[in-house]
Design a protein around this motif. Structure first.
Motif, PDB file in Angstrom:
ATOM      1  N   VAL A 555      17.514  39.940 104.356  1.00  0.00           N
ATOM      2  CA  VAL A 555      18.249  41.171 104.676  1.00  0.00           C
ATOM      3  C   VAL A 555      17.642  41.817 105.917  1.00  0.00           C
ATOM      4  CG1 VAL A 555      18.885  43.470 103.855  1.00  0.00           C
ATOM      5  CG2 VAL A 555      18.882  41.534 102.280  1.00  0.00           C
ATOM      6  N   HIS A 556      18.508  42.239 106.847  1.00  0.00           N
ATOM      7  CA  HIS A 556      18.062  42.938 108.052  1.00  0.00           C
ATOM      8  C   HIS A 556      18.333  44.447 107.959  1.00  0.00           C
ATOM      9  CE1 HIS A 556      17.534  38.973 109.690  1.00  0.00           C
ATOM     10  NE2 HIS A 556      18.816  38.711 109.575  1.00  0.00           N
ATOM     11  N   THR A 557      19.535  44.814 107.527  1.00  0.00           N
ATOM     12  CA  THR A 557      19.872  46.231 107.387  1.00  0.00           C
ATOM     13  C   THR A 557      20.685  46.434 106.125  1.00  0.00           C
ATOM     14  OG1 THR A 557      21.968  46.084 108.603  1.00  0.00           O
ATOM     15  CG2 THR A 557      19.988  46.490 109.900  1.00  0.00           C
ATOM     16  N   ALA A 558      20.633  47.649 105.628  1.00  0.00           N
ATOM     17  CA  ALA A 558      21.456  48.033 104.482  1.00  0.00           C
ATOM     18  C   ALA A 558      21.839  49.499 104.645  1.00  0.00           C
ATOM     19  CB  ALA A 558      20.688  47.833 103.169  1.00  0.00           C
ATOM     20  N   THR A 559      23.110  49.777 104.527  1.00  0.00           N
ATOM     21  CA  THR A 559      23.606  51.151 104.580  1.00  0.00           C
ATOM     22  C   THR A 559      24.414  51.412 103.324  1.00  0.00           C
ATOM     23  OG1 THR A 559      23.755  51.008 106.986  1.00  0.00           O
ATOM     24  CG2 THR A 559      24.895  52.840 105.934  1.00  0.00           C
ATOM     25  N   LEU A 560      24.113  52.511 102.642  1.00  0.00           N
ATOM     26  CA  LEU A 560      24.758  52.825 101.371  1.00  0.00           C
ATOM     27  C   LEU A 560      25.659  54.047 101.544  1.00  0.00           C
ATOM     28  CD1 LEU A 560      21.657  52.398  99.024  1.00  0.00           C
ATOM     29  CD2 LEU A 560      23.178  50.650  99.944  1.00  0.00           C
ATOM     30  N   HIS A 561      26.866  53.978 100.983  1.00  0.00           N
ATOM     31  CA  HIS A 561      27.841  55.065 101.081  1.00  0.00           C
ATOM     32  C   HIS A 561      28.375  55.411  99.692  1.00  0.00           C
ATOM     33  CE1 HIS A 561      28.077  54.408 105.432  1.00  0.00           C
ATOM     34  NE2 HIS A 561      28.251  53.133 105.186  1.00  0.00           N
ATOM     35  N   THR A 562      28.688  56.672  99.517  1.00  0.00           N
ATOM     36  CA  THR A 562      29.449  57.106  98.345  1.00  0.00           C
ATOM     37  C   THR A 562      30.896  57.316  98.779  1.00  0.00           C
ATOM     38  OG1 THR A 562      27.537  58.158  97.333  1.00  0.00           O
ATOM     39  CG2 THR A 562      29.710  58.861  96.570  1.00  0.00           C
ATOM     40  N   VAL A 563      31.826  56.699  98.074  1.00  0.00           N
ATOM     41  CA  VAL A 563      33.245  56.754  98.441  1.00  0.00           C
ATOM     42  C   VAL A 563      33.985  57.585  97.401  1.00  0.00           C
ATOM     43  CG1 VAL A 563      35.308  55.411  98.962  1.00  0.00           C
ATOM     44  CG2 VAL A 563      33.043  54.471  99.460  1.00  0.00           C
ATOM     45  N   THR A 564      34.705  58.601  97.846  1.00  0.00           N
ATOM     46  CA  THR A 564      35.465  59.460  96.926  1.00  0.00           C
ATOM     47  C   THR A 564      36.902  59.597  97.418  1.00  0.00           C
ATOM     48  OG1 THR A 564      34.709  61.394  98.138  1.00  0.00           O
ATOM     49  CG2 THR A 564      33.449  60.755  96.177  1.00  0.00           C
ATOM     50  N   PRO A 565      37.649  58.498  97.452  1.00  0.00           N
ATOM     51  CA  PRO A 565      39.043  58.592  97.909  1.00  0.00           C
ATOM     52  C   PRO A 565      39.938  59.181  96.830  1.00  0.00           C
ATOM     53  CG  PRO A 565      38.560  56.363  97.228  1.00  0.00           C
ATOM     54  CD  PRO A 565      37.279  57.136  97.089  1.00  0.00           C
ATOM     55  N   ASP A 566      41.122  59.597  97.256  1.00  0.00           N
ATOM     56  CA  ASP A 566      42.101  60.105  96.295  1.00  0.00           C
ATOM     57  C   ASP A 566      42.539  58.987  95.356  1.00  0.00           C
ATOM     58  OD1 ASP A 566      41.959  62.519  97.572  1.00  0.00           O
ATOM     59  OD2 ASP A 566      43.687  62.094  98.886  1.00  0.00           O
ATOM     60  N   GLY A 567      42.802  59.361  94.143  1.00  0.00           N
ATOM     61  CA  GLY A 567      43.410  58.415  93.214  1.00  0.00           C
ATOM     62  C   GLY A 567      42.445  57.763  92.254  1.00  0.00           C
ATOM     63  N   PHE A 568      41.107  57.859  92.489  1.00  0.00           N
ATOM     64  CA  PHE A 568      40.179  57.316  91.504  1.00  0.00           C
ATOM     65  C   PHE A 568      38.870  58.090  91.586  1.00  0.00           C
ATOM     66  CE2 PHE A 568      39.403  54.816  95.274  1.00  0.00           C
ATOM     67  CZ  PHE A 568      38.026  54.633  95.314  1.00  0.00           C
ATOM     68  N   ASP A 569      38.006  57.839  90.607  1.00  0.00           N
ATOM     69  CA  ASP A 569      36.809  58.651  90.457  1.00  0.00           C
ATOM     70  C   ASP A 569      35.743  58.360  91.508  1.00  0.00           C
ATOM     71  OD1 ASP A 569      37.908  59.904  88.309  1.00  0.00           O
ATOM     72  OD2 ASP A 569      37.049  58.503  86.848  1.00  0.00           O
ATOM     73  N   GLY A 570      35.950  57.347  92.318  1.00  0.00           N
ATOM     74  CA  GLY A 570      34.988  57.044  93.376  1.00  0.00           C
ATOM     75  C   GLY A 570      34.056  55.917  93.003  1.00  0.00           C
ATOM     76  N   GLY A 571      33.394  55.402  94.010  1.00  0.00           N
ATOM     77  CA  GLY A 571      32.445  54.312  93.813  1.00  0.00           C
ATOM     78  C   GLY A 571      31.392  54.359  94.900  1.00  0.00           C
ATOM     79  N   ARG A 572      30.558  53.346  94.948  1.00  0.00           N
ATOM     80  CA  ARG A 572      29.503  53.280  95.951  1.00  0.00           C
ATOM     81  C   ARG A 572      29.589  51.927  96.648  1.00  0.00           C
ATOM     82  NH1 ARG A 572      24.235  53.652  93.950  1.00  0.00           N
ATOM     83  NH2 ARG A 572      23.595  54.851  95.773  1.00  0.00           N
ATOM     84  N   VAL A 573      29.350  51.955  97.963  1.00  0.00           N
ATOM     85  CA  VAL A 573      29.445  50.750  98.786  1.00  0.00           C
ATOM     86  C   VAL A 573      28.136  50.554  99.530  1.00  0.00           C
ATOM     87  CG1 VAL A 573      30.595  49.664 100.747  1.00  0.00           C
ATOM     88  CG2 VAL A 573      31.936  50.915  99.058  1.00  0.00           C
ATOM     89  N   GLY A 574      27.654  49.335  99.547  1.00  0.00           N
ATOM     90  CA  GLY A 574      26.488  48.970 100.344  1.00  0.00           C
ATOM     91  C   GLY A 574      26.875  47.896 101.339  1.00  0.00           C
ATOM     92  N   VAL A 575      26.543  48.125 102.603  1.00  0.00           N
ATOM     93  CA  VAL A 575      26.851  47.157 103.659  1.00  0.00           C
ATOM     94  C   VAL A 575      25.530  46.540 104.125  1.00  0.00           C
ATOM     95  CG1 VAL A 575      27.926  46.790 105.900  1.00  0.00           C
ATOM     96  CG2 VAL A 575      28.840  48.530 104.351  1.00  0.00           C
ATOM     97  N   PHE A 576      25.387  45.235 103.913  1.00  0.00           N
ATOM     98  CA  PHE A 576      24.151  44.524 104.221  1.00  0.00           C
ATOM     99  C   PHE A 576      24.400  43.522 105.344  1.00  0.00           C
ATOM    100  CE2 PHE A 576      24.089  45.833  99.844  1.00  0.00           C
ATOM    101  CZ  PHE A 576      22.788  46.231  99.581  1.00  0.00           C
ATOM    102  N   THR A 577      23.509  43.469 106.304  1.00  0.00           N
ATOM    103  CA  THR A 577      23.514  42.356 107.252  1.00  0.00           C
ATOM    104  C   THR A 577      22.360  41.441 106.869  1.00  0.00           C
ATOM    105  OG1 THR A 577      22.132  43.574 108.810  1.00  0.00           O
ATOM    106  CG2 THR A 577      24.514  43.686 109.131  1.00  0.00           C
ATOM    107  N   ALA A 578      22.635  40.156 106.844  1.00  0.00           N
ATOM    108  CA  ALA A 578      21.633  39.209 106.366  1.00  0.00           C
ATOM    109  C   ALA A 578      21.857  37.860 107.026  1.00  0.00           C
ATOM    110  CB  ALA A 578      21.702  39.077 104.838  1.00  0.00           C
ATOM    111  N   SER A 579      20.836  37.030 106.996  1.00  0.00           N
ATOM    112  CA  SER A 579      20.954  35.663 107.503  1.00  0.00           C
ATOM    113  C   SER A 579      20.196  34.738 106.564  1.00  0.00           C
ATOM    114  CB  SER A 579      20.391  35.554 108.925  1.00  0.00           C
ATOM    115  OG  SER A 579      19.031  35.952 108.960  1.00  0.00           O
ATOM    116  N   PRO A 580      20.630  33.482 106.433  1.00  0.00           N
ATOM    117  CA  PRO A 580      19.939  32.546 105.534  1.00  0.00           C
ATOM    118  C   PRO A 580      18.561  32.185 106.077  1.00  0.00           C
ATOM    119  CG  PRO A 580      21.682  31.431 106.752  1.00  0.00           C
ATOM    120  CD  PRO A 580      21.814  32.892 107.050  1.00  0.00           C
ATOM    121  N   ARG A 581      17.595  32.118 105.194  1.00  0.00           N
ATOM    122  CA  ARG A 581      16.262  31.682 105.614  1.00  0.00           C
ATOM    123  C   ARG A 581      16.304  30.250 106.096  1.00  0.00           C
ATOM    124  NH1 ARG A 581      11.985  35.036 103.710  1.00  0.00           N
ATOM    125  NH2 ARG A 581      12.761  36.775 102.458  1.00  0.00           N
TER     126      ARG A 581
END
Length: 710
Positions: A555-581
Motif C-alpha cells: 500500500v502506498h496511500t489510503a484515503t478514507l471518506h464518510t459518504v452520506t448520500p440521499d436515499g440511504f443511511d450512508g457508508g464509508r469508502v477507502g481509496v487505496f493505491t497499491a502495487s504487487p510486491r
C-alpha cells in the motif's frame, strides 16, 4: 576458501588406465557433495585448451600441485606461463572485454553498499588479472598496498562464507555486521570504509595496468596524435594529458579543465599528468574566477564520464584540493538500506543524473552544484540537511557565487528532501500542505524548480526502484500545486467522492457487507487503485489492510471518506493505491470475496496472515527499534494530528498498525506508506473518535503503535 568449488585438472602423460583413475578420484568427491570443476588432459592438451580459452589460460598460471608427479605438474605450469608471456600481448583486448562484462554484471567493490568481493570491479578476480598481466611482464608485480588489499578481501570473503555457511561472495549489510565483529573492525561501517578503500586501490591498479599493457598508442613507430581539448589540455592518443606549453604551477584552473576534458571525452587522465598536477598544481584561491566556475560546471555536467574522472582526481588527492569537505563522506557507507552506493559515490552519481535534467531548469549550474553537495553533511550525529546547508554556504562563497545564488544552493541542500518526503508522507490535496512547502522555500519559484529536478536526480542515484512513476506523479502534482499558490491563483478544491465511489458505498449499505472495485492508477499497470466500501458502522482500514497484505500488495496511500448520500443511511469508502510486491495484481473477484469475509469478522484473516508471515521468517533484515513521531498543525481541522511510525517493513505491518489505531479509538482520515528498502515510514492523519487529543491519549496510542511494530 570455505564452501568453494574445486577446480581440478588430472594431468597424465598418456597413461592407458587414466579413465579408471579419474573415476576413482571424482566419484568420492561427488558423493561428498563437493562442487567440482574437473578435466583430464595431457600437458599438450591443456596448453591447447589454454591457447583458445582465456579462463583456462589464467587458471593455469597459478596452478598448484595437490598430489602426484611434481615434475610433470611443474613442467605444465612453467609451459603455461611461457605460453602466456608469448601470447598475452595479443590477448589483452579479450582480457579487457571479459573484465568489462564482469564489472557490468557485478558492479564495484568500492563505494558499493553490498559489494561482490570476488567478481566486482576491484575484487579478487581483478587481483588475479593483475597477477596475469605481471606474469606476462606487461606491468609491475603488485606492491604492498595491493597485497594488503588482497589480504583484506580474502579475510572478509572467508569470514562471510563461514557466517552464512555457503558459497556467497556478495557482502550484505546484515552479514557485514557479523563479519566486522569477527575481524575486529568494530562495526560494519568501519569495515565498509576499509573495503571501499581496498576496492579503489585494486580498481585503480587494474586501470593503470591494462592501459600500460594495451596496444601501442601509435602505429608504425609514429607518436600518438595530440588533439587539443581545452586550454592547456590535449587528448594524447587515448589519454587526457597536459599540453606542452601548459604551466601547472601558474595555472590554478588547469586541474579543473583536465578533469572536465576527461569527463567529457570519457578518456582517462594519464598517470603522468595526475602526478604532475599533484606535485605542482596550486589551490584555487577564494573566490574562484569565473573561468574556474565554468570548468566546474562543465566537469559536473559531463554525464557518465564524471565518475571515473572524480575517482582519478580523488585517488591522487586532487579532488580534496577542490573540495576539502569531501573527506568526511569519502567511502562513507549508507545507513539507509535503500542506498546502493557509499555517500561520496551517491553524490557523484546524483550529478550524473542531474546532467540529464539540465535542460529542464533555468540554472543548470546551480542544479549540478546542489546535486554534488546535497548529502555533504552526512556521517555526523546531526541533521545532515542542516549541517549540509551550512557547509554548502561555505563552498558557494569559496567558489565565488553571488549572494543570491549562494542562498539558492543553501536552500537546495537544506530542503532536498522536502518535496519527496511531503509528497509521499502527507496529503498533498490539503491547502496546508502546499502552504508549508511554499513557506519553506520562501516563495522562490527558482528554488522550487531546482528542488523538483534534484528530487529526481537524488532518487535515481539512490538505487533501482526508488524513483517510480507513482512517486514522480506525486512530486509533480505537489510542485504544480505549489507553483499555483506562488502565482496567486486559488488552489483547486480536494476531489470529493466521485459517482463510482458513492455507488460502491450505496451497494455496501444495501448488501450489508464489504465491496471492492479495482482500477489502474494513472494508466500504470503495476499500480492499482482499490476502492473498498463498508456500511457506516463497520471497520474499514483494518480488514482492507489485511486483505491487501494477504495478496502481497504494498500500500502506498489510503484515503478514507464518510459518504452520506440521499436515499440511504450512508457508508464509508477507502481509496487505496497499491502495487504487487512481485508478479501482477490479484483477481478483483478474489479481493472482493476476501474483503467481504474480513468485514464480516472472525479470526480467519489474522490466522492466514500469521501463516504467511511465518513463511517469510528468515528473509527479513536485522530488526531495528520502531519510532513514533508527532506533527501538529500539518493537517486540516481542529483535533487532528499527523503521526508517523518508522519501523522495519513486515508483510502485515499496516494491518497490525490499523488494529492499534482502532484499539486506541483513533479515526484515520488518510494514510501514506513509504517503503525505504527493508524499512517503512507510515504516516496517518488521525483524530480521536471520542474525547480530546490530549497527552494521555497520545501516550496510549504511541504505546499501541510501538507494540504493533515489534
Amino acid at each position: 576458501m570455505p564452501f568453494s568449488d574445486l577446480d581440478l585438472v588430472l594431468i597424465h602423460d598418456g597413461h592407458p588406465g587414466i579413465g579408471e583413475i579419474a573415476d576413482a578420484l571424482w566419484y568420492p568427491l561427488w558423493d561428498a557433495r563437493v562442487g567440482l570443476d574437473h578435466s583430464v588432459r595431457t600437458p599438450a592438451e591443456a596448453l591447447k585448451v589454454a591457447s583458445a580459452d582465456l579462463r583456462t589460460a589464467m587458471g593455469l598460471l597459478d596452478g598448484r600441485l595437490v598430489a602426484g608427479d611434481a615434475e610433470l605438474a611443474s613442467r605444465l605450469v612453467g609451459a603455461a606461463r611461457e605460453q602466456w608471456r608469448r601470447t598475452a600481448g595479443k590477448r589483452i583486448p579479450e582480457l579487457i572485454e571479459s573484465a568489462r562484462e564482469r564489472w557490468h554484471r557485478s558492479g564495484e567493490v568500492a563505494q558499493s553498499s553490498e559489494p561482490d568481493l570476488k567478481h566486482g570491479r576491484g575484487g579478487l578476480r581483478d587481483l588475479g588479472l593483475l597477477d596475469a598481466v605481471a606474469v606476462a611482464q606487461l606491468a609491475d608485480r603488485p606492491g604492498e598496498e595491493l597485497t594488503a588489499a588482497r589480504e583484506l578481501l580474502l579475510d572478509v570473503r572467508t569470514e562471510l562464507r563461514r557466517t552464512v555457511r555457503r558459497g556467497r561472495d556478495v557482502l550484505g549489510a546484515a552479514d557485514a555486521a557479523v563479519v566486522a565483529s569477527e575481524l575486529d573492525f568494530g562495526d560494519r561501517f568501519v569495515l565498509a570504509r576499509h573495503l571501499s578503500g581496498a576496492g579503489r586501490t585494486v580498481a585503480y591498479a587494474v586501470d593503470v595496468a591494462l592501459r600500460a599493457a594495451g596496444p601501442p598508442k601509435g602505429r608504425f613507430g609514429r607518436k600518438p596524435a595530440r588533439t587539443p581539448c581545452g586550454d592547456g589540455v590535449v587528448l594524447h592518443g587515448s589519454e587526457v594529458a597536459l599540453a606542452r606549453d601548459a604551466v601547472p604551477a601558474r595555472d590554478s584552473g588547469l586541474l579543473l579543465r583536465v578533469g572536465a576534458a576527461s569527463a567529457r571525452t570519457g578518456r582517462p587522465i594519464s598517470h603522468g599528468t595526475l602526478r604532475t598536477l599533484a606535485d605542482s598544481a596550486p589551490e584555487l584561491r577564494a573566490p574562484w574566477p569565473e573561468s574556474g566556475r565554468r570548468a566546474l560546471t562543465e566537469l559536473l555536467g559531463a554525464g557518465d564520464g564524471l565518475v571515473d574522472a572524480v575517482e582519478a582526481l580523488d585517488r591522487t588527492g586532487l579532488w580534496a584540493r577542490l573540495l576539502p569537505e569531501w573527506g568526511a563522506v569519502r567511502d562513507l557507507p549508507p545507513r539507509e538500506p535503500v542506498h546502493a552506493w557509499t555517500v561520496d559515490r551517491h553524490l557523484v552519481q546524483a550529478c550524473v543524473e542531474a546532467a540529464g535534467l539540465t535542460d529542464t531548469v533555468a540554472r543548470p549550474d546551480l542544479l549540478l552544484l546542489g546535486a554534488l553537495l546535497h548529502d555533504i553533511g552526512k556521517g555526523r550525529e546531526t541533521d545532515h540537511s542542516e549541517l549540509g546547508a551550512e557547509i554548502a554556504g561555505h563552498v558557494a562563497v569559496r567558489i565565488g557565487l553571488s549572494e543570491h545564488d549562494t542562498r539558492v544552493v543553501v536552500g537546495m541542500v537544506r530542503h532536498h528532501l522536502l518535496l519527496p518526503d511531503t509528497a509521499t508522507r502527507r496529503d498533498i490535496s490539503e491547502p496546508e500542505t502546499v502552504e508549508r512547502v511554499a513557506k519553506a522555500i520562501d516563495g522562490d519559484p527558482l528554488l522550487l524548480e531546482l528542488l523538483h529536478a534534484l528530487a529526481k536526480a537524488d532518487s535515481l542515484a539512490t538505487g533501482p526502484g526508488v524513483w517510480t512513476q507513482w512517486k514522480a506523479g506525486l512530486v509533480g502534482e505537489l510542485v504544480a500545486r505549489t507553483r499555483t499558490l506562488l502565482t496567486g491563483r486559488p488552489l483547486p478544491e480536494p476531489e470529493a467522492v466521485d459517482a463510482t465511489q458513492r455507488e460502491l458505498a450505496a451497494e455496501a449499505v444495501r448488501a450489508g457487507t464489504g465491496q471492492v472495485a479495482v482500477t489502474s492508477a494513472d494508466g500504470h499497470h503495476r499500480v492499482v487503485t482499490i476502492t473498498c466500501a463498508v456500511p457506516a458502522a463497520a471497520e474499514l482500514l483494518t480488514p482492507a489492510a489485511g486483505v491487501l497484505a494477504l495478496n502481497s500488495l504494498e500500500v502506498h496511500t489510503a484515503t478514507l471518506h464518510t459518504v452520506t448520500p440521499d436515499g440511504f443511511d450512508g457508508g464509508r469508502v477507502g481509496v487505496f493505491t497499491a502495487s504487487p510486491r512481485f508478479g501482477t495484481p490479484p483477481d478483483p473477484a478474489l479481493l472482493r470475496d476476501q474483503f467481504a469475509r474480513a468485514v464480516a469478522g472472525g479470526p480467519a484473516l489474522s490466522r492466514k496472515l500469521a501463516e504467511k508471515e511465518r513463511a517469510y521468517e528468515g528473509t527479513q533484515a536485522a530488526p531495528v527499534s520502531p519510532k513514533v513521531l508527532w506533527f501538529d498543525d500539518e493537517t486540516t481541522g481542529a483535533e487532528a494530528v499527523v503521526v508517523e511510525l518508522r519501523a522495519m517493513d513486515r508483510l502485515a505491518l499496516l494491518y497490525r498498525v490499523a488494529g492499534a489505531l482502532r484499539h486506541s479509538d483513533a479515526e484515520v482520515r488518510w494514510a501514506k506508506v513509504e517503503t525505504l528498502g527493508d524499512r517503512v515510514v507510515d504516516s496517518f492523519a488521525i483524530t480521536p473518535r471520542t474525547g480530546t487529543l490530549d497527552a494521555d491519549w497520545r501516550r496510549r496510542l504511541e504505546q499501541n503503535l510501538l507494540a504493533a511494530a515489534q
